[in-house]
Enzyme design. Structure first.
Site, mmCIF file in Angstrom:
data_model
loop_
_atom_site.group_PDB
_atom_site.id
_atom_site.type_symbol
_atom_site.label_atom_id
_atom_site.label_comp_id
_atom_site.label_asym_id
_atom_site.label_seq_id
_atom_site.Cartn_x
_atom_site.Cartn_y
_atom_site.Cartn_z
ATOM 1 N N TRP A 179 25.859 87.307 -14.813
ATOM 2 C CA TRP A 179 25.847 86.394 -15.602
ATOM 3 C C TRP A 179 25.750 86.693 -17.017
ATOM 4 C CZ3 TRP A 179 22.047 84.031 -18.840
ATOM 5 C CH2 TRP A 179 22.485 83.112 -19.480
ATOM 6 N N GLU A 218 29.214 84.948 -12.007
ATOM 7 C CA GLU A 218 28.524 83.622 -12.131
ATOM 8 C C GLU A 218 29.054 82.765 -13.559
ATOM 9 O OE1 GLU A 218 24.376 83.555 -12.453
ATOM 10 O OE2 GLU A 218 24.371 81.160 -12.716
ATOM 11 N N LYS A 220 29.590 79.469 -15.973
ATOM 12 C CA LYS A 220 28.857 78.357 -16.672
ATOM 13 C C LYS A 220 29.831 77.579 -17.617
ATOM 14 C CE LYS A 220 24.442 77.938 -18.827
ATOM 15 N NZ LYS A 220 23.271 78.557 -19.130
ATOM 16 N N ASP A 251 26.364 78.078 -9.457
ATOM 17 C CA ASP A 251 25.227 77.588 -9.978
ATOM 18 C C ASP A 251 25.282 75.948 -9.916
ATOM 19 O OD1 ASP A 251 22.988 76.384 -11.455
ATOM 20 O OD2 ASP A 251 22.468 78.907 -11.956
ATOM 21 N N HIS A 254 25.670 74.376 -13.253
ATOM 22 C CA HIS A 254 26.684 74.854 -14.508
ATOM 23 C C HIS A 254 28.227 74.239 -14.534
ATOM 24 C CE1 HIS A 254 24.680 79.276 -15.000
ATOM 25 N NE2 HIS A 254 23.889 78.191 -14.892
ATOM 26 N N HIS A 278 23.462 79.760 -6.662
ATOM 27 C CA HIS A 278 22.262 79.479 -7.402
ATOM 28 C C HIS A 278 21.850 78.059 -6.941
ATOM 29 C CE1 HIS A 278 22.070 83.184 -10.351
ATOM 30 N NE2 HIS A 278 21.704 83.597 -8.756
ATOM 31 N N ASP A 286 21.953 71.748 -18.090
ATOM 32 C CA ASP A 286 21.410 72.794 -16.912
ATOM 33 C C ASP A 286 20.006 73.159 -17.233
ATOM 34 O OD1 ASP A 286 21.594 75.299 -15.363
ATOM 35 O OD2 ASP A 286 22.015 76.497 -17.133
ATOM 36 N N ASP A 288 17.544 73.652 -15.086
ATOM 37 C CA ASP A 288 16.808 74.362 -14.042
ATOM 38 C C ASP A 288 15.508 74.113 -13.548
ATOM 39 O OD1 ASP A 288 18.438 77.049 -13.763
ATOM 40 O OD2 ASP A 288 18.583 76.819 -16.221
ATOM 41 N N ASP A 318 17.729 79.247 -8.025
ATOM 42 C CA ASP A 318 17.621 79.657 -9.644
ATOM 43 C C ASP A 318 17.076 78.439 -10.335
ATOM 44 O OD1 ASP A 318 17.924 80.404 -12.170
ATOM 45 O OD2 ASP A 318 20.070 80.068 -12.326
#
Ligand code: RNT
Ligand code: ZN
Length: 394
Positions: A179, A218, A220, A251, A254, A278, A286, A288, A318
């Site tokens: 990533w 990955e 985004k 993810d 993302h 993820h 994003d 997380d 993640d």
């Protein structure tokens, strides 16, 4: 009657064998990301700061500052999480103090391999293409300067070697996920050239086949400071993964806020051999956040289970929240993912499928709603007991 017996009978009435479900559940590895334990700082230097469009906030005490501390904390988390685990490392988590990223080697990760053998967990890997002076322009593999690209290409090549070393030593393929945060804060003039450069860099990184390693990429949508343009967008990497037979990493944070990865898994599964997830939780962006047992988490699990994608999809987490106990954060998020997998495995999918094929949408809706209140908790309790982890955490 014990809770499990009640649940067992209730599911048997739907044609679901809870013993088979428990056996299956116990074969699914979840890759636990090490970076929740120290707010994505790593061990290259004392006071590293995070950059690259991602951010961890909060200053709850207990952030790990050495690999030993991180492993101790991971072990505490694992002791409360049932089922097989892998630990997902970033390149900055090795014994790498003072060693630059273009010269890291498997030996810098031997302590992790020894520990993984002892704890009977697998390992996964990620090159770290952020939080470094050579990433300070906001570009790495797509940087206009050839020597900067070269530095990061070397880093990624070495990362694949380390991942292969994990795979060989632990007799379980390791996923190596690339990533990058490359992009522009403001509207670009040229959207194409950086993408061409990224493609070229990736071609070089992946030119040599390597065993015991699964390469993933990955995408985004955007990051902090790179709001207008991301070089490695979803379309870019979906194309790249399909064209080059790599694993595509999705993810959950993302994409545009109304997009969900549960909706993407089936479509992508037709065109790629491997996928990496993820599993994360975006809150407005994003961010997380720790993964909750919410509708989307269950939907992600259902997509994998319903379509028999366990051999294709590697499931990783993640998130990074520094505002709460970091060990408990791992425990909550990982248990939630395992619970979602259990809920998905307990579903009488063939019956649901049949009602749909027969266009009986009334029954489909009725069943889906009734299933939400089935006593899966009894099966979860039984699983925790058998795995010798606490049933309740409160
Ligand atoms: C960033 C990506 C990436 C990182 C980790 C630390 O937005 O999600 O996966 O979170 O590599
Ligand atoms: Zn991610």
């Amino acid at each position: 009657m014990a809770t499990y017996d009640i649940a067992k009978e209730a599911y048997a009435n739907l044609g679901v064998d809870t013993e088979k479900v428990l056996a299956k559940l116990d074969t699914i590895p979840i890759s636990i990301h090490c970076w929740q334990g120290d707010d994505v700082r790593g061990f290259e230097q004392e006071n590293s700061t995070l950059s690259g469009g991602i951010r961890s906030t909060g200053n709850y005490p207990g952030r790990a500052s050495t690999a030993d501390e991180l492993r101790t904390n991971l072990a505490k988390a694992i002791s409360q999480i049932p089922g097989p685990a892998k630990i997902n490392l970033h390149a900055i988590y090795g014994d790498v103090k003072g060693i630059d990223r273009n010269i890291i080697e498997p030996k810098h990760f031997k302590s992790w391999v020894d520990w993984a053998k002892y704890k009977k967990v697998g390992l996964d890997f990620n090159p770290t293409l952020f939080a470094h002076e050579k990433a300070s322009d906001g570009m790495t593999l797509s940087h206009p300067d050839k020597s900067i690209r070269g530095f990061w290409i070397d880093h990624c090549k070495r990362s694949r070697e380390i991942s292969a070393y994990f795979g060989k030593e632990l007799e379980q393929d390791s996923v190596c996920n690339v990533w990058i945060g490359d992009g522009f804060k403001d509207v670009p003039a040229d959207r194409l050239t950086p993408r061409m450069r990224l493609k070229e860099s990736l071609d070089e990184i992946f030119s040599k086949p390597i065993s015991h390693n699964i390469d993933a990429v990955e995408s985004k949508l955007f990051g902090i400071g790179v709001e207008s343009y991301t070089v490695g967008s979803h379309e870019f990497y979906m194309g790249y993964a399909v064209a080059n037979n790599l694993a595509l990493c999705l993810d959950a944070g993302h994409f545009h806020p109304t997009e969900v990865i549960s909706e993407k898994i089936s479509a992508i599964s037709i065109f790629v051999e491997k996928m990496l997830l993820h599993v994360s939780r975006p809150v407005r962006w994003d961010s997380d956040h720790v993964v909750l047992l919410d509708t989307e988490l269950v939907a992600i699990a259902q997509e994998i289970i319903r379509h028999g994608l366990l051999d294709k999809v590697h499931i990783g987490l993640d998130f990074f929240d520094g505002s709460i106990d970091r060990v408990i954060a791992w425990v909550i998020g990982t248990r939630n993912l395992r619970k979602a997998l259990l809920i998905a495995l307990l579903e009488p999918y063939e019956t649901l499928q049949k009602t749909e094929h027969e266009f009986d949408f009334t029954k489909r809706l009725l069943m889906m709603e009734e299933l939400k209140t089935m006593p899966w908790q009894g099966v979860w309790e039984e699983y925790c007991k058998r795995k010798d982890v606490p049933v309740s955490l409160i």
